[in-house]
Design a protein around this motif. Structure first.
Motif, PDB file in Angstrom:
ATOM      1  N   PHE A  34      39.309  34.104  45.093  1.00  0.00           N
ATOM      2  CA  PHE A  34      38.413  33.920  46.230  1.00  0.00           C
ATOM      3  C   PHE A  34      39.203  33.439  47.437  1.00  0.00           C
ATOM      4  O   PHE A  34      40.159  32.673  47.304  1.00  0.00           O
ATOM      5  CB  PHE A  34      37.327  32.889  45.897  1.00  0.00           C
ATOM      6  CG  PHE A  34      36.524  33.213  44.667  1.00  0.00           C
ATOM      7  CD1 PHE A  34      36.940  32.778  43.423  1.00  0.00           C
ATOM      8  CD2 PHE A  34      35.360  33.946  44.760  1.00  0.00           C
ATOM      9  CE1 PHE A  34      36.200  33.071  42.281  1.00  0.00           C
ATOM     10  CE2 PHE A  34      34.610  34.242  43.629  1.00  0.00           C
ATOM     11  CZ  PHE A  34      35.030  33.808  42.394  1.00  0.00           C
ATOM     12  N   TYR A  36      38.725  31.452  51.048  1.00  0.00           N
ATOM     13  CA  TYR A  36      37.849  30.594  51.844  1.00  0.00           C
ATOM     14  C   TYR A  36      38.532  30.276  53.172  1.00  0.00           C
ATOM     15  O   TYR A  36      39.747  30.339  53.309  1.00  0.00           O
ATOM     16  CB  TYR A  36      37.568  29.266  51.128  1.00  0.00           C
ATOM     17  CG  TYR A  36      36.794  29.373  49.831  1.00  0.00           C
ATOM     18  CD1 TYR A  36      37.434  29.672  48.625  1.00  0.00           C
ATOM     19  CD2 TYR A  36      35.418  29.160  49.808  1.00  0.00           C
ATOM     20  CE1 TYR A  36      36.719  29.755  47.441  1.00  0.00           C
ATOM     21  CE2 TYR A  36      34.698  29.233  48.620  1.00  0.00           C
ATOM     22  CZ  TYR A  36      35.358  29.530  47.445  1.00  0.00           C
ATOM     23  OH  TYR A  36      34.659  29.608  46.272  1.00  0.00           O
ATOM     24  N   ARG A  97      39.961  32.096  39.506  1.00  0.00           N
ATOM     25  CA  ARG A  97      39.019  31.744  38.448  1.00  0.00           C
ATOM     26  C   ARG A  97      39.629  32.053  37.096  1.00  0.00           C
ATOM     27  O   ARG A  97      40.179  33.141  36.890  1.00  0.00           O
ATOM     28  CB  ARG A  97      37.719  32.521  38.634  1.00  0.00           C
ATOM     29  CG  ARG A  97      36.590  32.050  37.745  1.00  0.00           C
ATOM     30  CD  ARG A  97      35.268  32.677  38.145  1.00  0.00           C
ATOM     31  NE  ARG A  97      35.198  34.098  37.824  1.00  0.00           N
ATOM     32  CZ  ARG A  97      34.137  34.849  38.077  1.00  0.00           C
ATOM     33  NH1 ARG A  97      33.103  34.331  38.672  1.00  0.00           N
ATOM     34  NH2 ARG A  97      34.142  36.130  37.761  1.00  0.00           N
ATOM     35  N   SER A 102      30.608  31.227  30.796  1.00  0.00           N
ATOM     36  CA  SER A 102      29.827  30.166  31.430  1.00  0.00           C
ATOM     37  C   SER A 102      30.657  28.939  31.743  1.00  0.00           C
ATOM     38  O   SER A 102      30.231  28.079  32.504  1.00  0.00           O
ATOM     39  CB  SER A 102      28.657  29.782  30.521  1.00  0.00           C
ATOM     40  OG  SER A 102      29.148  29.286  29.287  1.00  0.00           O
ATOM     41  N   THR A 103      31.842  28.817  31.150  1.00  0.00           N
ATOM     42  CA  THR A 103      32.639  27.619  31.402  1.00  0.00           C
ATOM     43  C   THR A 103      33.851  27.911  32.268  1.00  0.00           C
ATOM     44  O   THR A 103      34.754  27.090  32.365  1.00  0.00           O
ATOM     45  CB  THR A 103      33.119  26.995  30.078  1.00  0.00           C
ATOM     46  OG1 THR A 103      33.911  27.958  29.380  1.00  0.00           O
ATOM     47  CG2 THR A 103      31.943  26.588  29.207  1.00  0.00           C
ATOM     48  N   ASP A 104      33.900  29.089  32.885  1.00  0.00           N
ATOM     49  CA  ASP A 104      35.069  29.370  33.706  1.00  0.00           C
ATOM     50  C   ASP A 104      35.094  28.451  34.918  1.00  0.00           C
ATOM     51  O   ASP A 104      34.079  27.920  35.344  1.00  0.00           O
ATOM     52  CB  ASP A 104      35.126  30.842  34.101  1.00  0.00           C
ATOM     53  CG  ASP A 104      33.965  31.261  34.975  1.00  0.00           C
ATOM     54  OD1 ASP A 104      33.966  32.395  35.456  1.00  0.00           O
ATOM     55  OD2 ASP A 104      33.062  30.436  35.171  1.00  0.00           O
ATOM     56  N   GLN A 106      37.097  27.401  38.760  1.00  0.00           N
ATOM     57  CA  GLN A 106      37.919  27.801  39.896  1.00  0.00           C
ATOM     58  C   GLN A 106      38.907  26.708  40.233  1.00  0.00           C
ATOM     59  O   GLN A 106      38.540  25.534  40.320  1.00  0.00           O
ATOM     60  CB  GLN A 106      37.041  28.051  41.135  1.00  0.00           C
ATOM     61  CG  GLN A 106      36.356  29.388  41.149  1.00  0.00           C
ATOM     62  CD  GLN A 106      35.687  29.674  42.482  1.00  0.00           C
ATOM     63  OE1 GLN A 106      36.133  29.188  43.518  1.00  0.00           O
ATOM     64  NE2 GLN A 106      34.629  30.452  42.448  1.00  0.00           N
TER      65      GLN A 106
ATOM     66  N   GLN B  31      24.602  27.031  34.922  1.00  0.00           N
ATOM     67  CA  GLN B  31      25.156  26.722  33.610  1.00  0.00           C
ATOM     68  C   GLN B  31      26.287  25.715  33.615  1.00  0.00           C
ATOM     69  O   GLN B  31      26.499  25.013  32.638  1.00  0.00           O
ATOM     70  CB  GLN B  31      25.666  28.017  32.970  1.00  0.00           C
ATOM     71  CG  GLN B  31      24.589  29.062  32.756  1.00  0.00           C
ATOM     72  CD  GLN B  31      25.131  30.327  32.139  1.00  0.00           C
ATOM     73  OE1 GLN B  31      26.258  30.378  31.686  1.00  0.00           O
ATOM     74  NE2 GLN B  31      24.314  31.366  32.137  1.00  0.00           N
ATOM     75  N   SER B  32      27.054  25.673  34.684  1.00  0.00           N
ATOM     76  CA  SER B  32      28.183  24.745  34.690  1.00  0.00           C
ATOM     77  C   SER B  32      28.320  24.124  36.068  1.00  0.00           C
ATOM     78  O   SER B  32      27.947  24.722  37.084  1.00  0.00           O
ATOM     79  CB  SER B  32      29.470  25.437  34.254  1.00  0.00           C
ATOM     80  OG  SER B  32      29.615  26.683  34.882  1.00  0.00           O
ATOM     81  N   TYR B  51      28.834  20.546  31.481  1.00  0.00           N
ATOM     82  CA  TYR B  51      28.092  21.743  31.112  1.00  0.00           C
ATOM     83  C   TYR B  51      26.772  21.449  30.409  1.00  0.00           C
ATOM     84  O   TYR B  51      25.903  22.313  30.332  1.00  0.00           O
ATOM     85  CB  TYR B  51      28.949  22.623  30.200  1.00  0.00           C
ATOM     86  CG  TYR B  51      30.296  22.934  30.779  1.00  0.00           C
ATOM     87  CD1 TYR B  51      31.449  22.302  30.303  1.00  0.00           C
ATOM     88  CD2 TYR B  51      30.438  23.845  31.828  1.00  0.00           C
ATOM     89  CE1 TYR B  51      32.691  22.587  30.846  1.00  0.00           C
ATOM     90  CE2 TYR B  51      31.680  24.124  32.368  1.00  0.00           C
ATOM     91  CZ  TYR B  51      32.800  23.491  31.872  1.00  0.00           C
ATOM     92  OH  TYR B  51      34.032  23.760  32.421  1.00  0.00           O
ATOM     93  N   ASN B  92      27.800  26.706  39.050  1.00  0.00           N
ATOM     94  CA  ASN B  92      27.986  28.080  38.581  1.00  0.00           C
ATOM     95  C   ASN B  92      26.689  28.553  37.965  1.00  0.00           C
ATOM     96  O   ASN B  92      26.202  27.960  37.007  1.00  0.00           O
ATOM     97  CB  ASN B  92      29.111  28.097  37.540  1.00  0.00           C
ATOM     98  CG  ASN B  92      29.414  29.488  37.014  1.00  0.00           C
ATOM     99  OD1 ASN B  92      28.522  30.309  36.882  1.00  0.00           O
ATOM    100  ND2 ASN B  92      30.658  29.739  36.712  1.00  0.00           N
ATOM    101  N   ASN B  99      29.944  33.367  41.552  1.00  0.00           N
ATOM    102  CA  ASN B  99      28.824  32.610  41.035  1.00  0.00           C
ATOM    103  C   ASN B  99      29.034  31.122  41.145  1.00  0.00           C
ATOM    104  O   ASN B  99      28.356  30.348  40.495  1.00  0.00           O
ATOM    105  CB  ASN B  99      28.543  33.012  39.586  1.00  0.00           C
ATOM    106  CG  ASN B  99      29.811  32.969  38.767  1.00  0.00           C
ATOM    107  OD1 ASN B  99      30.783  32.349  39.161  1.00  0.00           O
ATOM    108  ND2 ASN B  99      29.814  33.638  37.636  1.00  0.00           N
ATOM    109  N   LEU B 100      29.997  30.695  41.968  1.00  0.00           N
ATOM    110  CA  LEU B 100      30.213  29.278  42.185  1.00  0.00           C
ATOM    111  C   LEU B 100      29.748  28.937  43.580  1.00  0.00           C
ATOM    112  O   LEU B 100      30.263  29.452  44.555  1.00  0.00           O
ATOM    113  CB  LEU B 100      31.694  28.932  42.010  1.00  0.00           C
ATOM    114  CG  LEU B 100      32.048  27.459  41.898  1.00  0.00           C
ATOM    115  CD1 LEU B 100      31.425  26.872  40.639  1.00  0.00           C
ATOM    116  CD2 LEU B 100      33.550  27.264  41.869  1.00  0.00           C
TER     117      LEU B 100
END
Lengths: 117, 112
Positions: A34, A36, A97, A102-104, A106, B31-32, B51, B92, B99-100
């Motif tokens: 990403f 920014y 990332r 679901s736990t990734d 950045q 979710q996170s 989480y 997230n 998605n963040l």
């Protein structure tokens, strides 16, 4: 682990020139990076999402022809500010990332401070 | 309505006190959750991730998550002047390439 580097850390250029900023994930592969931008005393503003092997996705209001993004490999994305003008002066930060799910997470690079004279 | 909301502050606490930073989010499917610290002129640094509902402690930092109320908080115990920074909450929602979502940050000042 999860170190992201950026180069250069600081650049000063003349108006009308182009500047390339590199973002590298040093110890992990990042399919998504990403870019920014942050102006003084303001929050992070997402410019674009860079996906390895495909075109970047730009946020509304960000000119894709001015801010060229290339995600050539799983560890490298570049942002080129073309024909830079003083109003492009800002702090540019990339993030990478970790693997999806679901736990990734950045992780941010140290940023590049661009000053256009 | 913003995806992630934080009180911009500034929040000032005396050295040694507990600093409490709060964040609410709008997407119930999130979710996170992450807390980043950003010193002036520097890029954000990840300090906590959480989480599941409840508390997660890491040194002087405790993250608290309540999905039913859609808020996440960060407590900093024994605050030090070096903790003075802007704290960014990020959420997230588990979908899409980007998605963040970041809050605008809360500026914390720890007074010696």
């Amino acid at each position: 682990g999860a170190v992201v580097s950026q180069h250069p850390s600081r650049v000063i250029c003349k108006s009308g020139t182009s500047v390339k900023i590199e973002c590298r994930s040093l110890d992990f592969q990042a399919t998504t990076m990403f870019w920014y931008r942050q102006f003084p005393k303001q929050s992070l503003m997402l410019m674009a999402t860079s996906n390895e092997g495909s075109k970047a996705t730009y946020e509304q209001g960000v000119e894709k022809d001015k801010f060229l993004i290339n995600h050539a490999s799983l560890t490298l994305s570049t942002l080129t500010v073309t024909s830079a003008h003083p109003e492009d002066s800002s702090f540019y930060i990339c993030s990478a990332r970790t693997s999806g799910g679901s736990t990734d997470t950045q992780y941010f690079g140290p940023g590049t401070r661009l000053t256009v004279l | 309505q913003k995806e992630v909301e934080q009180n911009s502050g500034p929040l000032s606490v005396p050295e040694g006190a507990i600093a409490s930073l709060n964040c609410t989010y709008s997407d119930r499917g999130s979710q996170s959750f992450f807390w980043y610290r950003q010193y002036s002129g520097k890029s954000p640094e990840l300090i906590m991730s959480i989480y599941s509902n409840g508390d997660k402690e890491d040194g002087r930092f405790t993250a608290q998550l309540n999905k039913a109320s859609q808020y996440v908080s960060l407590l900093i115990r024994d605050s030090q002047p070096s903790d003075s920074a802007t704290y960014l909450c990020a959420v997230n929602n588990g979908g899409g390439a980007n998605n963040l979502f970041f809050g605008t940050g809360t500026r914390l000042t720890v007074i010696p």
